[in-house]
Design a protein around this motif. Structure first.
Motif, mmCIF file in Angstrom:
data_model
loop_
_atom_site.group_PDB
_atom_site.id
_atom_site.type_symbol
_atom_site.label_atom_id
_atom_site.label_comp_id
_atom_site.label_asym_id
_atom_site.label_seq_id
_atom_site.Cartn_x
_atom_site.Cartn_y
_atom_site.Cartn_z
ATOM 1 N N SER A 1 0.798 -1.231 0.000
ATOM 2 C CA SER A 1 0.000 0.000 0.000
ATOM 3 C C SER A 1 0.823 1.269 0.000
ATOM 4 C CB SER A 1 -0.939 0.006 1.226
ATOM 5 O OG SER A 1 -0.168 -0.014 2.422
ATOM 6 N N GLY A 2 2.104 1.174 0.377
ATOM 7 C CA GLY A 2 2.923 2.373 0.398
ATOM 8 C C GLY A 2 2.770 3.219 1.648
ATOM 9 N N GLY A 3 2.284 2.618 2.731
ATOM 10 C CA GLY A 3 2.164 3.350 3.993
ATOM 11 C C GLY A 3 0.979 4.306 4.030
ATOM 12 N N GLU A 4 1.024 5.253 4.979
ATOM 13 C CA GLU A 4 -0.100 6.171 5.178
ATOM 14 C C GLU A 4 -0.297 7.095 3.986
ATOM 15 O OE1 GLU A 4 0.458 8.301 8.759
ATOM 16 O OE2 GLU A 4 0.376 6.530 10.073
ATOM 17 N N ASN A 5 0.786 7.585 3.393
ATOM 18 C CA ASN A 5 0.661 8.531 2.277
ATOM 19 C C ASN A 5 0.449 7.851 0.929
ATOM 20 O OD1 ASN A 5 1.141 10.695 4.062
ATOM 21 N ND2 ASN A 5 3.369 10.413 3.879
ATOM 22 N N GLY A 6 0.659 6.530 0.881
ATOM 23 C CA GLY A 6 0.463 5.812 -0.376
ATOM 24 C C GLY A 6 1.563 6.110 -1.386
ATOM 25 N N PHE A 7 1.454 5.487 -2.547
ATOM 26 C CA PHE A 7 2.408 5.690 -3.642
ATOM 27 C C PHE A 7 1.912 6.783 -4.581
ATOM 28 C CE2 PHE A 7 3.165 1.021 -2.891
ATOM 29 C CZ PHE A 7 4.467 1.142 -2.447
ATOM 30 N N VAL A 8 2.859 7.506 -5.165
ATOM 31 C CA VAL A 8 2.509 8.288 -6.348
ATOM 32 C C VAL A 8 2.545 7.325 -7.523
ATOM 33 C CG1 VAL A 8 3.388 10.447 -5.428
ATOM 34 C CG2 VAL A 8 4.921 8.963 -6.738
ATOM 35 N N TYR A 9 1.890 7.694 -8.624
ATOM 36 C CA TYR A 9 1.742 6.766 -9.745
ATOM 37 C C TYR A 9 3.087 6.290 -10.275
ATOM 38 C CZ TYR A 9 0.827 5.066 -14.457
ATOM 39 O OH TYR A 9 0.805 4.296 -15.587
ATOM 40 N N GLU A 10 4.032 7.228 -10.495
ATOM 41 C CA GLU A 10 5.316 6.865 -11.096
ATOM 42 C C GLU A 10 6.071 5.873 -10.207
ATOM 43 O OE1 GLU A 10 4.197 9.889 -10.737
ATOM 44 O OE2 GLU A 10 3.870 10.550 -12.816
ATOM 45 N N GLU A 11 5.984 6.064 -8.904
ATOM 46 C CA GLU A 11 6.682 5.181 -7.965
ATOM 47 C C GLU A 11 6.106 3.768 -8.021
ATOM 48 O OE1 GLU A 11 7.941 5.264 -3.227
ATOM 49 O OE2 GLU A 11 6.294 6.509 -3.964
ATOM 50 N N ALA A 12 4.772 3.672 -8.006
ATOM 51 C CA ALA A 12 4.128 2.360 -8.057
ATOM 52 C C ALA A 12 4.372 1.675 -9.396
ATOM 53 C CB ALA A 12 2.626 2.508 -7.802
ATOM 54 N N LYS A 13 4.320 2.452 -10.494
ATOM 55 C CA LYS A 13 4.531 1.881 -11.824
ATOM 56 C C LYS A 13 5.955 1.337 -11.963
ATOM 57 C CE LYS A 13 3.368 1.245 -16.244
ATOM 58 N NZ LYS A 13 4.633 0.737 -16.763
ATOM 59 N N THR A 14 6.940 2.065 -11.465
ATOM 60 C CA THR A 14 8.324 1.605 -11.521
ATOM 61 C C THR A 14 8.490 0.310 -10.739
ATOM 62 O OG1 THR A 14 9.147 3.864 -11.752
ATOM 63 C CG2 THR A 14 10.712 2.201 -10.979
ATOM 64 N N MET A 15 7.866 0.249 -9.575
ATOM 65 C CA MET A 15 7.944 -0.958 -8.748
ATOM 66 C C MET A 15 7.365 -2.161 -9.482
ATOM 67 S SD MET A 15 6.427 -1.692 -4.923
ATOM 68 C CE MET A 15 7.314 -0.318 -4.224
ATOM 69 N N VAL A 16 6.213 -1.977 -10.117
ATOM 70 C CA VAL A 16 5.575 -3.063 -10.861
ATOM 71 C C VAL A 16 6.468 -3.523 -12.014
ATOM 72 C CG1 VAL A 16 3.650 -3.629 -12.402
ATOM 73 C CG2 VAL A 16 3.208 -2.479 -10.236
ATOM 74 N N ASP A 17 7.024 -2.568 -12.750
ATOM 75 C CA ASP A 17 7.882 -2.909 -13.893
ATOM 76 C C ASP A 17 9.106 -3.700 -13.449
ATOM 77 O OD1 ASP A 17 6.136 -1.659 -15.593
ATOM 78 O OD2 ASP A 17 7.281 0.207 -15.705
ATOM 79 N N LEU A 18 9.723 -3.269 -12.362
ATOM 80 C CA LEU A 18 10.925 -3.943 -11.889
ATOM 81 C C LEU A 18 10.613 -5.336 -11.368
ATOM 82 C CD1 LEU A 18 12.827 -1.052 -10.077
ATOM 83 C CD2 LEU A 18 13.318 -2.041 -12.293
ATOM 84 N N LEU A 19 9.498 -5.470 -10.664
ATOM 85 C CA LEU A 19 9.117 -6.784 -10.142
ATOM 86 C C LEU A 19 8.792 -7.751 -11.273
ATOM 87 C CD1 LEU A 19 6.905 -5.763 -7.081
ATOM 88 C CD2 LEU A 19 9.182 -6.775 -7.025
ATOM 89 N N ASN A 20 8.098 -7.257 -12.281
ATOM 90 C CA ASN A 20 7.750 -8.117 -13.413
ATOM 91 C C ASN A 20 8.960 -8.444 -14.271
ATOM 92 O OD1 ASN A 20 5.001 -8.468 -12.896
ATOM 93 N ND2 ASN A 20 4.469 -6.551 -13.893
ATOM 94 N N ALA A 21 9.987 -7.611 -14.202
ATOM 95 C CA ALA A 21 11.211 -7.888 -14.957
ATOM 96 C C ALA A 21 11.977 -9.055 -14.367
ATOM 97 C CB ALA A 21 12.110 -6.648 -14.989
ATOM 98 N N GLY A 22 11.597 -9.453 -13.158
ATOM 99 C CA GLY A 22 12.241 -10.602 -12.538
ATOM 100 C C GLY A 22 13.131 -10.202 -11.390
ATOM 101 N N ALA A 23 12.904 -10.818 -10.254
ATOM 102 C CA ALA A 23 13.736 -10.551 -9.086
ATOM 103 C C ALA A 23 15.108 -11.179 -9.274
ATOM 104 C CB ALA A 23 13.064 -11.115 -7.829
ATOM 105 N N LEU A 24 16.125 -10.518 -8.766
ATOM 106 C CA LEU A 24 17.476 -11.055 -8.885
ATOM 107 C C LEU A 24 17.656 -12.203 -7.893
ATOM 108 C CD1 LEU A 24 19.590 -7.803 -9.199
ATOM 109 C CD2 LEU A 24 18.626 -9.214 -11.008
#
Length: 435
Positions: free
Chosen positions: A199-222
């Motif tokens: 959820s990104g804590g109390e303040n939540g994620f901004v869109y760019e932050e959440a989108k980057t996280m999704v892209d990196l996770l889908n790219a495969g964890a090291l």
């Protein structure tokens, strides 16, 4: 004739689309031509564990898959020593952009709280990491509308998550991404469905932050954490001079092929040259649309593939000349030439495509790029040889008799005679002349 005109205008539209793509899309050049960035990564095993060769092989594969999924970006990932990887990214001289392109380490880690001897609370790993993920999705919280990241675990991860939540009811489970605490929800009940949410804590994620996280996770964890320990830019080793020489070599090679086709095959040779230019336009447009990064070797391969693309036309024209010598009419000789040459063209090109598929599945990133571009070139050459050349041959020569054998590079005495078949529409006769 109506179908031939429809095919002709479809070819014209494809050519126009290819030209627009070539002018609109930029050409991506490799590290040897335009330079780029060079990053050195060092494996950082947890709890000072020993770095094994298997760990490094898995890390190299994960990095290659992340930065070069199609195998056409010409990004080089190679081992250096026992626990380092060298990553060279072409055409990106901004080091911050290069690190973002690489995706940093993209570590996802689930942790649980423990009390230290000094009564301080700390987070320790639970063994559930990004390697247990199937996919990550971007969505919004139905209650407050904030951006959240939905996680879906694989079979092994689902078992781990279910057991953890069963044992941690009433406790917090922290979610760390790249070493930073993202949220620490309280487990109210066991979760057995294999799904979680950041959820990104109390303040939540901004869109760019959440989108980057999704892209990196889908790219495969090291498989093992990695840290960038060295970063610098790399200048082009060959540069503009080599590009200019490649253009001259390509123009000379293409020119000699075209001259040979005109001298030996006359009007059909001119048609083949037009089809060859259309082939080059379509192939280059596809390279830009994918996009494919062109190194000096890639440019040489492209020039070579253009020269090789006429082999199907040679088979077709030789077969057509044999049919004319046997006494068939011009229309049926063209049709028979294409029909009888098609099996040879198909078999030879399919063996190449099968080889490309094997190379793509089993090869490294650079080999994958070569296999993919070669397969695309073969398929485009089949399209231009069969559809473009045949359509132009019918439109130019029509269905009449061959009054001037020199147009096909033949002498009048070489044209055979046959028995005419009289039909309402000659186009309906497959061979038109019986021998």
């Amino acid at each position: 004739m109506k179908n031939k005109l429809i095919t002709f205008w479809a070819i014209v539209l494809i050519v126009i689309a290819s030209i627009v793509t070539i002018f609109v899309k930029p050409t991506k050049l490799g590290l040897d031509l335009v330079g780029g960035s060079r990053l050195v990564l060092e494996a950082q095993p947890l709890n000072n564990a020993q770095v094994t060769p298997d760990m490094m092989s898995s890390l190299q594969f994960a990095i290659e898959n992340r930065v070069n999924k199609l195998g056409v970006s010409e990004t080089v990932v190679q081992r250096s020593g026992e626990k380092r990887l060298v990553v060279e990214i072409p055409n990106i001289s901004d080091l911050n952009q290069a690190k973002a392109y690489l995706g940093e380490t993209a570590e996802l880690d689930f942790r649980k709280p423990v009390m230290l001897p000094n009564n301080m609370e700390a987070w320790v790993t639970t063994g559930l990491t990004g390697k247990d993920l199937t996919k990550a999705n971007l969505s919004t919280n139905s209650q407050n509308g904030q951006w959240v990241v939905d996680l879906e675990f694989n079979a092994e991860g689902t078992k781990k998550f279910a057991e953890l939540t069963r044992n941690m009811v009433g406790q917090q489970m922290a979610i760390f991404f790249n070493g930073e605490l993202q949220s620490a929800p309280v487990i109210r009940e066991p979760i057995t469905g294999g799904r979680a949410q950041i959820s990104g804590g109390e303040n939540g994620f901004v869109y760019e932050e959440a989108k980057t996280m999704v892209d990196l996770l889908n790219a495969g964890a090291l498989p093992v954490p990695a840290k960038i320990i060295e970063e610098n830019t790399v200048g082009p080793t060959l540069g503009a001079d080599s590009i200019a020489k490649s253009k001259i070599a390509g123009a000379l090679g293409l020119g000699f092929v075209m001259i040979f086709m005109i001298v030996y095959y006359r009007v059909p040779g001119i048609i083949a040259n037009i089809a060859l230019m259309i082939y080059g336009l379509i192939l280059f447009a596809l390279f830009k649309a994918i996009p494919v990064t062109l190194t000096l070797a890639g440019i040489a391969g492209f020039i070579l593939s253009v020269g090789m693309a006429v082999d199907a036309n040679i088979l077709i024209f030789e077969r057509t000349k044999e049919e004319l010598k046997a006494g068939r009419t011009l229309f049926t000789a063209i049709n028979s030439g294409f029909d009888r040459a098609w099996t040879s063209i198909f078999d030879s090109n399919m063996t190449t495509i099968i080889t490309c598929a094997i190379l793509y599945c089993l090869g490294t990133s650079i080999v994958k790029g070569f296999a993919l571009t070669l397969a695309i070139g073969v398929m485009v050459s089949m399209f231009t040889a069969i559809n473009v050349t045949k359509n132009f041959m019918h439109l130019i020569f029509g269905t009449g008799n061959l009054k001037n054998p020199a147009l096909f590079g033949l002498r009048p005495e070489e044209i055979g005679e046959g028995y005419n078949v009289v039909e309402t529409k000659r186009e309906k006769a497959k061979f038109g002349i019986l021998d």
